[in-house]
Design an enzyme around this catalytic site. Structure first.
Site, PDB file in Angstrom:
ATOM      1  N   PRO A 139       0.784  -1.226   0.000  1.00 11.55           N
ATOM      2  CA  PRO A 139       0.000   0.000   0.000  1.00 11.55           C
ATOM      3  C   PRO A 139       0.818   1.278   0.000  1.00 11.55           C
ATOM      4  CG  PRO A 139      -0.154  -1.121   2.117  1.00 11.55           C
ATOM      5  CD  PRO A 139       0.510  -2.065   1.171  1.00 11.55           C
ATOM      6  N   ASN A 140       0.332   2.231  -0.770  1.00 15.19           N
ATOM      7  CA  ASN A 140       0.862   3.598  -0.871  1.00 15.19           C
ATOM      8  C   ASN A 140       2.144   3.705  -1.684  1.00 15.19           C
ATOM      9  OD1 ASN A 140      -1.227   4.851   0.717  1.00 15.19           O
ATOM     10  ND2 ASN A 140      -0.330   3.820   2.474  1.00 15.19           N
TER      11      ASN A 140
ATOM     12  N   ARG B  29       5.600  12.130  -2.878  1.00 18.21           N
ATOM     13  CA  ARG B  29       5.532  12.673  -1.514  1.00 18.21           C
ATOM     14  C   ARG B  29       6.738  12.138  -0.736  1.00 18.21           C
ATOM     15  NH1 ARG B  29       1.117  14.195  -3.020  1.00 18.21           N
ATOM     16  NH2 ARG B  29      -0.965  14.227  -2.156  1.00 18.21           N
TER      17      ARG B  29
ATOM     18  N   TYR C 179      11.854   8.517   0.924  1.00 17.66           N
ATOM     19  CA  TYR C 179      11.765   7.472  -0.106  1.00 17.66           C
ATOM     20  C   TYR C 179      12.441   7.841  -1.432  1.00 17.66           C
ATOM     21  CZ  TYR C 179       8.324   5.679   3.188  1.00 17.66           C
ATOM     22  OH  TYR C 179       7.712   5.204   4.328  1.00 17.66           O
TER      23      TYR C 179
ATOM     24  N   ASN D 119       7.969  -5.764  -1.347  1.00 21.77           N
ATOM     25  CA  ASN D 119       7.972  -4.648  -0.400  1.00 21.77           C
ATOM     26  C   ASN D 119       6.542  -4.563   0.112  1.00 21.77           C
ATOM     27  OD1 ASN D 119       7.933  -2.329   1.074  1.00 21.77           O
ATOM     28  ND2 ASN D 119       9.069  -1.093  -0.412  1.00 21.77           N
TER      29      ASN D 119
ATOM     30  N   ALA E 148       3.397  -0.946   4.658  1.00 21.68           N
ATOM     31  CA  ALA E 148       2.895  -0.967   6.045  1.00 21.68           C
ATOM     32  C   ALA E 148       2.390  -2.346   6.470  1.00 21.68           C
ATOM     33  CB  ALA E 148       1.793   0.069   6.200  1.00 21.68           C
TER      34      ALA E 148
ATOM     35  N   GLU F 148      12.613  -9.779   0.974  1.00 20.66           N
ATOM     36  CA  GLU F 148      11.839  -8.620   1.441  1.00 20.66           C
ATOM     37  C   GLU F 148      12.678  -7.356   1.231  1.00 20.66           C
ATOM     38  OE1 GLU F 148      11.052  -8.917   5.608  1.00 20.66           O
ATOM     39  OE2 GLU F 148       9.930  -7.023   5.703  1.00 20.66           O
TER      40      GLU F 148
ATOM     41  N   HIS G  26      12.811  -3.058   1.807  1.00 14.04           N
ATOM     42  CA  HIS G  26      12.304  -1.772   2.288  1.00 14.04           C
ATOM     43  C   HIS G  26      13.232  -0.689   1.760  1.00 14.04           C
ATOM     44  CE1 HIS G  26       9.333  -3.569   4.824  1.00 14.04           C
ATOM     45  NE2 HIS G  26      10.255  -4.447   5.211  1.00 14.04           N
TER      46      HIS G  26
ATOM     47  N   ARG H 131      13.783   4.179  12.096  1.00 17.11           N
ATOM     48  CA  ARG H 131      12.528   4.933  12.106  1.00 17.11           C
ATOM     49  C   ARG H 131      11.719   4.597  13.372  1.00 17.11           C
ATOM     50  NH1 ARG H 131       9.739   4.707   6.421  1.00 17.11           N
ATOM     51  NH2 ARG H 131       8.675   6.500   7.365  1.00 17.11           N
TER      52      ARG H 131
END
Ligand code: CA2
Length: 150
Positions: free
Chosen positions: A12-13, A20, A25, A76, A79, A100, A102, A109
């Site tokens: 998601p996103n 943004r 990112y 990835n 969330a 995986e 990120h 974070r």
């Protein structure tokens, strides 16, 4: 199942990548990431399926199909990494290697990002390498697949 087919799955996103929060990112869009993955995959002799969804059930459906069709998965989970036992279970049902990715270093974070359910079922985890992490994951998958092919 093709010995060279790889699924790159985005949660998601990630469709907002490059639009943004560039300080976290970067400035590359998901289309840029896909183009780079396709370039690297071709070099490595891999066939790529590249997908993104904001819906958990859709990601799970694609993982179910992947069980029979792909030799490796780069994911990835965004969330959902930190929340989804359902995605972890769907990945656990996949017999192929899973890497995986990120983009950010989740360990630098907020505390809620430090744990990933997906890491429990991943062969390897790449984080904090920016969008380059996807290419690194494809290199790792190619090496694992080469080792597995007699
Ligand atoms: O660092 C990563 O790749 C993450 O998986 C990205 C997720 C985040 O929830 C994870 O903790 C770490 C967020 C993806 C959303 O990406 C955006 C990109 C640009 C603007 C807004 C969101």
């Amino acid at each position: 199942m093709s010995a060279h087919r790889v699924l790159v799955l985005n949660g998601p996103n990630l469709n907002l990548l490059g639009k943004r929060q560039p300080e976290i990112y970067g400035t590359e869009t998901l289309d840029d990431v896909e183009a780079e993955c396709r370039r690297v995959a071709e070099e490595l002799g891999l066939t790529l399926e590249f997908r993104q969804s904001n819906a958990e059930h859709e990601l799970i459906g694609w993982l179910h199909s992947a069980r029979e069709t792909v030799a490796g998965i780069v994911i990835n989970p965004a969330a959902f990494s930190h929340t989804s036992v359902a995605i972890m279970d769907a990945l656990a049902a996949c017999p192929c290697p899973i890497i995986e990715v990120h983009i950010s270093n989740i360990h630098r974070r907020e505390a809620f990002r430090h744990h990933s359910y997906v890491s429990q079922v991943a062969s390897g985890v790449i984080c904090g390498c920016g969008t380059q992490g996807y290419a690194l994951a494809l290199f790792r998958l190619a090496a694992l697949l080469e080792k597995a092919t007699p």
